[in-house]
Design a protein around this motif. Structure first.
Motif, short mmCIF file in Angstrom:
data_model
loop_
_atom_site.label_atom_id
_atom_site.label_comp_id
_atom_site.label_asym_id
_atom_site.label_seq_id
_atom_site.Cartn_x
_atom_site.Cartn_y
_atom_site.Cartn_z
N LYS A 111 -9.63 12.41 7.49
CA LYS A 111 -9.31 13.10 6.26
C LYS A 111 -8.08 12.26 5.77
O LYS A 111 -7.52 12.72 5.41
N ASN A 112 -7.30 11.18 6.95
CA ASN A 112 -6.01 11.73 6.80
C ASN A 112 -5.51 10.03 6.36
O ASN A 112 -3.90 10.06 6.46
N ILE A 113 -6.77 9.88 5.23
CA ILE A 113 -6.45 8.26 4.31
C ILE A 113 -6.24 9.04 2.71
O ILE A 113 -7.25 9.58 2.52
N ILE A 114 -5.35 8.60 2.26
CA ILE A 114 -4.87 8.65 0.64
C ILE A 114 -5.74 8.53 0.31
O ILE A 114 -6.32 7.01 0.35
N PRO A 115 -7.09 8.72 -1.19
CA PRO A 115 -7.63 8.09 -1.69
C PRO A 115 -6.84 7.26 -2.58
O PRO A 115 -5.69 6.95 -2.76
N TYR A 116 -7.75 5.93 -2.96
CA TYR A 116 -6.89 4.77 -3.67
C TYR A 116 -6.23 5.02 -4.90
O TYR A 116 -4.94 5.05 -4.70
N GLU A 117 -6.39 6.47 -5.20
CA GLU A 117 -5.70 6.11 -6.88
C GLU A 117 -5.20 7.05 -7.13
O GLU A 117 -4.61 7.28 -7.74
N TYR A 118 -4.43 7.73 -5.34
CA TYR A 118 -3.11 8.34 -5.63
C TYR A 118 -2.29 7.45 -4.67
O TYR A 118 -1.18 7.78 -4.72
N SER A 119 -2.57 6.03 -4.31
CA SER A 119 -1.92 5.11 -3.87
C SER A 119 -0.35 4.37 -4.97
O SER A 119 -1.62 4.38 -6.38
N MET A 120 0.56 4.56 -4.71
CA MET A 120 1.97 4.10 -5.56
C MET A 120 2.08 2.52 -5.95
O MET A 120 1.28 2.22 -4.64
N SER A 121 1.72 2.57 -6.81
CA SER A 121 1.28 0.81 -7.04
C SER A 121 2.67 0.55 -8.72
O SER A 121 2.64 1.29 -9.40
N ARG A 122 3.05 -0.75 -7.96
CA ARG A 122 3.75 -1.67 -9.62
C ARG A 122 3.00 -2.67 -9.40
O ARG A 122 2.47 -3.52 -8.37
N MET A 123 2.70 -3.48 -10.78
CA MET A 123 1.71 -4.33 -10.96
C MET A 123 2.43 -4.82 -12.02
O MET A 123 3.02 -5.12 -12.78
#
Ligand code: HSE
Length: 412
Positions: A331-343
């Protein structure tokens, strides 16, 4: 004398037997003992092997023989490796394994069985082939809080990408070469689709944060969509494409763990890691950046790590090495949709100016890398959560903009 058994006589198992045979003298001096191979378990026949008299097809010979104190598991896969390793530990034998899938899926359970039976379970070869990384993480860097671990963790995909980029060799030919060199998994999808990297970043994260991280809870993307056009634009941007497994601890204590191709600026040390080589960057809060580099796959580099673990088991035959993590619900892993990224984006549209303006509006600023007829390659100016980037992609698609590729830009 310490008697051992080797389960599996493939690339790794035969390498382990070879190193034990050819390095007898130095092993004796390092372990202060003679290491003798009593059994090799394999269903195939090897009548011409120098170890022909040690082969057995029965696991029971090994598990029921009280003279065998250490067992090397080099079969790979979960079945029957999981059951065999569990039973060896329960029978009071220490186990050394190179099996990433086994540790990534069953590590917490097996470490617990090892603890209950006062024996050792060591698996240095499961990450980074011949590179020492688990022991340094667990011992030399143990005073640190780990802010981030990022690495090129799969020799096969790095070999393929290097051949594509430097020698213009097609994907399939490069994969075939990696298979011939003994780098690739039995099912090469495990390499190409990122599963192998995922297992390895899970093992590193579990060790670094003390809780089992399961591969099914980690976002995983492979290199199968990478094209030479993207390689060209990455080069114009001043970067190279690498498959990266990465874990980082966010300010709120949550973990952001991903496996995906990333564009890395050429000045970064990881950008110059080529062929079968792996490299792992560890950011400790006390040490700052530490980088581990070496051959990530292959018979002898992997055997080197396995045999070093055997020596460690021999030295600790009546003692336990502390190597442990708890089970976890992740439960301590953030869902991928919330991961901050620059593409990096490569898009196509008949009206290139329209596409440029649309992308700028939706992504809050972009920098152009290059254009080619109806094609446009650019990078985002600022980080966004993945869910916002996906929303922008959907609006572009609805506006007749074709999205050819989207690749994460490394921020380390
Ligand atoms: N298939 C793996 C790789 C083997 O290419 O890295 C070593 O774990």
């Amino acid at each position: 004398m310490v008697q051992i058994a080797i389960m599996g006589y493939g690339v790794v198992g035969s390498g382990v037997a070879e190193v034990i045979q050819t390095h007898k003298k130095s092993l004796k001096s390092h372990s202060k003992n003679i290491i003798d191979i009593k059994y090799i378990l394999d269903l195939r026949d090897f009548p011409d092997s120098p170890f022909a008299d040690r082969f057995t097809k029965s696991f029971e010979d090994i598990v029921n023989d009280s003279e065998v104190q250490i067992v090397v598991e080099a079969m790979g896969g979960l079945n029957p490796a999981y059951d065999f390793v569990r039973r060896c530990l329960q029978a009071g034998k220490s186990v050394v394994t190179s099996n990433k899938e086994l540790i990534a899926e069953k590590g917490a359970d097996l470490l617990n069985v090892a603890l209950e039976n006062n024996v050792n379970l060591l698996f240095e070869a499961s990450v980074g082939g011949g590179i020492p990384i688990l022991r340094p993480l667990n011992q030399c860097l143990a005073a640190n809080n780990f802010l981030e671990i990022a690495g090129i963790l799969n020799g096969t995909t790095n070999y393929i990408l290097t051949k594509m980029i430097n020698d213009n060799i097609p994907f399939d030919t490069a994969l075939k070469q990696a298979q011939e060199l003994g780098y690739a998994e039995r099912n090469p999808d495990c390499d190409v689709k990122g599963y192998d990297t995922c297992r390895k970043i899970c093992i590193l994260s579990s060790l670094a944060y003390g809780e089992h991280i399961y591969p099914k809870n980690v976002y995983c993307e492979g290199i199968e969509k990478i094209s030479l056009t993207d390689v060209k634009y990455a080069d114009m941007y001043g970067g190279v494409i690498k498959l990266i497994g990465r874990t980082r601890r966010l300010g709120n204590g949550m973990l952001d763990i991903t496996v995906c191709p990333m564009i890395i600026k050429k000045e970064h040390l990881l950008a110059s890691v080529n062929d079968v080589f792996n490299a792992i960057l560890v950011k400790g809060d006390s040490t700052g950046d530490v980088i581990f580099y070496g051959r990530g796959a292959g018979k002898l580099p992997t055997a080197s790590a396995v045999v070093a673990d055997v020596i460690d088991c021999v030295k600790h035959i009546h003692a336990r090495k502390y190597l442990y993590w708890e089970d976890s619900d992740n439960k301590n892993i953030i869902p991928y949709e919330y991961s901050m990224s620059r593409m990096y984006f490569r898009i196509k549209c008949e009206n290139i100016n329209f596409a440029l303006n649309k992308a700028t509006d939706l992504l809050g600023g972009i920098t152009l890398i290059g254009t080619d007829e109806e094609e446009l390659a650019f990078t985002m100016d600022k980080e966004l959560p993945l869910k916002d980037i996906t929303k922008a992609e959907n609006i572009m698609l609805d506006s007749n903009i074709e999205i050819c590729s989207v690749i994460k830009l490394a921020d380390f």
